[in-house]
Design a protein around this motif. Structure first.
Motif, short mmCIF file in Angstrom:
data_model
loop_
_atom_site.label_atom_id
_atom_site.label_comp_id
_atom_site.label_asym_id
_atom_site.label_seq_id
_atom_site.Cartn_x
_atom_site.Cartn_y
_atom_site.Cartn_z
N ALA A 1 42.86 53.09 33.90
CA ALA A 1 41.60 54.10 34.37
C ALA A 1 40.32 53.13 34.24
O ALA A 1 39.51 53.12 35.06
CB ALA A 1 41.50 55.24 33.59
N GLU A 2 40.26 52.46 32.88
CA GLU A 2 38.94 51.67 32.89
C GLU A 2 38.63 50.45 33.81
O GLU A 2 37.70 50.22 34.12
CB GLU A 2 38.99 51.36 31.33
N LEU B 1 35.82 49.89 36.41
CA LEU B 1 34.86 48.73 36.47
C LEU B 1 35.09 47.81 37.84
O LEU B 1 34.26 47.40 38.01
CB LEU B 1 35.28 47.77 35.20
N ALA B 2 36.44 47.89 38.35
CA ALA B 2 36.35 47.23 39.67
C ALA B 2 35.65 48.07 40.73
O ALA B 2 35.04 47.11 41.37
CB ALA B 2 38.05 47.32 40.00
N ASP B 3 35.47 49.24 40.62
CA ASP B 3 34.67 49.92 41.60
C ASP B 3 33.33 49.50 41.35
O ASP B 3 32.47 49.54 42.11
CB ASP B 3 35.06 51.47 41.44
N LEU B 4 32.86 49.31 39.90
CA LEU B 4 31.67 49.11 39.86
C LEU B 4 31.13 47.76 40.07
O LEU B 4 30.05 47.66 40.77
CB LEU B 4 31.34 49.07 37.96
N LEU B 5 32.13 46.78 40.04
CA LEU B 5 31.92 45.34 40.75
C LEU B 5 31.74 45.44 42.19
O LEU B 5 30.99 44.71 42.71
CB LEU B 5 33.11 44.53 40.28
N ASP C 1 32.34 33.76 41.32
CA ASP C 1 31.83 35.13 41.14
C ASP C 1 31.88 35.42 39.59
O ASP C 1 31.32 36.50 39.20
CB ASP C 1 32.62 36.14 41.82
N PHE C 2 32.53 34.52 38.74
CA PHE C 2 32.46 34.89 37.49
C PHE C 2 31.10 35.14 36.77
O PHE C 2 31.17 36.22 35.95
CB PHE C 2 33.15 33.78 36.61
N PRO C 3 30.22 34.32 37.01
CA PRO C 3 28.79 34.49 36.39
C PRO C 3 28.21 35.89 36.63
O PRO C 3 27.80 36.43 35.55
CB PRO C 3 27.93 33.28 36.71
N ARG C 4 28.21 36.41 37.92
CA ARG C 4 27.69 37.48 38.39
C ARG C 4 28.54 38.76 37.62
O ARG C 4 28.05 39.67 37.37
CB ARG C 4 27.45 37.81 39.82
N ALA C 5 29.82 38.70 37.68
CA ALA C 5 30.81 39.69 37.28
C ALA C 5 30.41 39.94 35.55
O ALA C 5 30.39 41.04 35.42
CB ALA C 5 32.11 39.40 37.63
N ASP D 1 28.57 42.74 31.27
CA ASP D 1 27.51 43.11 29.96
C ASP D 1 26.69 44.21 30.01
O ASP D 1 26.26 44.66 29.11
CB ASP D 1 26.76 41.49 29.73
N GLN D 2 26.17 44.20 31.25
CA GLN D 2 25.13 45.27 31.42
C GLN D 2 25.66 46.77 31.33
O GLN D 2 25.02 47.38 30.68
CB GLN D 2 24.31 45.10 32.71
N TRP D 3 26.98 46.74 31.61
CA TRP D 3 27.75 48.07 31.68
C TRP D 3 27.94 48.31 29.92
O TRP D 3 27.95 49.45 29.62
CB TRP D 3 29.01 48.06 32.30
N GLU D 4 28.23 47.26 29.36
CA GLU D 4 28.70 47.41 27.99
C GLU D 4 27.36 47.86 27.03
O GLU D 4 27.39 48.48 26.12
CB GLU D 4 29.43 46.22 27.45
N SER D 5 26.27 47.15 27.43
CA SER D 5 25.04 47.70 26.63
C SER D 5 24.45 48.91 27.09
O SER D 5 24.03 49.61 26.11
CB SER D 5 23.92 46.45 27.17
#
Length: 263
Positions: free
Chosen positions: A11-12, A16-20, A55-59, A64-68
């Motif tokens: 589920a998580e 997060l896939a939808d967020l990206l 895409d790794f740096p942007r992802a 990181d922003q989501w975790e913060s």
């Protein structure tokens, strides 16, 4: 492709896939189908988000922003005076009481063990809860004064999980989960990249199969199957396209006696 995030559950991972996706980043979910094989145990690194290396740096920045944001504390908004204060007080008191009893039950109450080399430190150290049940075991197997195997026990006193430093370099690279006291799954990071590349499955504590994983995708490159400790056959991804395309049959002495196309 490069592993971006190890999700605690499917589920998580989908969230997060939808967020990206909202930020124009395509992410794949690997290992989702493997979580069910572990039953009610945590995912243990099975479910992963994988993105293109470009895409790794942007992802990574988005994660990181989501975790913060998740870690940030948001004070509750002021509202009207609550009704049923007496009931709320009762519920709060009950919760605190149960929580206190639970904490006391789990709290360490004693330590015991064995000092094998008589240097004044316990090389095998047991920690017990107030109830008398074991809660943790720490073992210094190479007697260097540092624990290299730690086992955790549940509220029934049964073995629940463990982690081991099997090459004694100070890093716990092997982690295992147990059910009813028997090992169910064990994962090891053999190359030190923080991602497991060797996964072993057990049934009733007996080894059934071993997966050799490709770190960048988490998919198996080779799956070996055992019977009574002997290798019987293996499925192999010969061209590393994510599909196990070859089946190797082994003799009791460990020699390949037949090669087939995997079904």
């Amino acid at each position: 492709m490069k592993t971006l995030y190890e999700a605690s559950n499917a589920a998580e991972a989908h969230m997060l896939a939808d967020l990206l996706k909202q930020q124009g980043i395509a992410a794949e979910i690997h290992g989702e189908h493997l979580q069910g094989a572990v039953g009610g145990l945590p995912a243990l690194g099975l479910v992963r988000l994988v993105v293109d290396e470009q895409d790794f740096p942007r992802a990574r920045a988005a994660i990181d922003q989501w975790e913060s944001a998740e870690a940030a504390h948001t004070p509750a908004a002021a509202g009207p005076a609550p009704r049923y204060r007496g009931l709320k007080g009762f519920v709060l008191g009950l919760a605190l009481g149960v929580g206190g009893m639970y904490g006391a039950y789990r709290a360490p109450a004693g330590v015991d063990g064995t000092d094998y080399n008589r240097d004044g430190l316990l090389d095998e150290k047991w920690t017990y809860a107030l109830s008398g049940r074991p809660s943790m075991l720490e073992i210094d197997r190479n007697l260097d004064r540092k624990p290299d195997h730690i086992a955790h026990y549940d509220l029934r006193g049964q073995l629940q999980s463990s982690e081991s430093d099997d090459n004694f370099d100070g890093v716990f690279e092997t982690r295992s989960r147990y059910r009813d006291g028997n090992i169910v799954i064990s994962e090891a990071d053999t190359d030190g990249d923080r991602y497991p590349d060797l996964r072993s499955h057990f049934k009733d504590g007996v080894l059934e199969s071993v997966e050799y994983l490709k770190p960048s995708t988490g998919r198996p490159l080779r799956v070996e199957h055992f019977k009574l400790g002997k290798l019987t056959f293996a499925l192999v991804d010969t061209d590393e396209d994510g599909r196990l395309d070859a089946r190797l049959i082994y003799s009791p002495l460990g020699d390949v006696v037949e090669r087939q196309a995997a079904e």
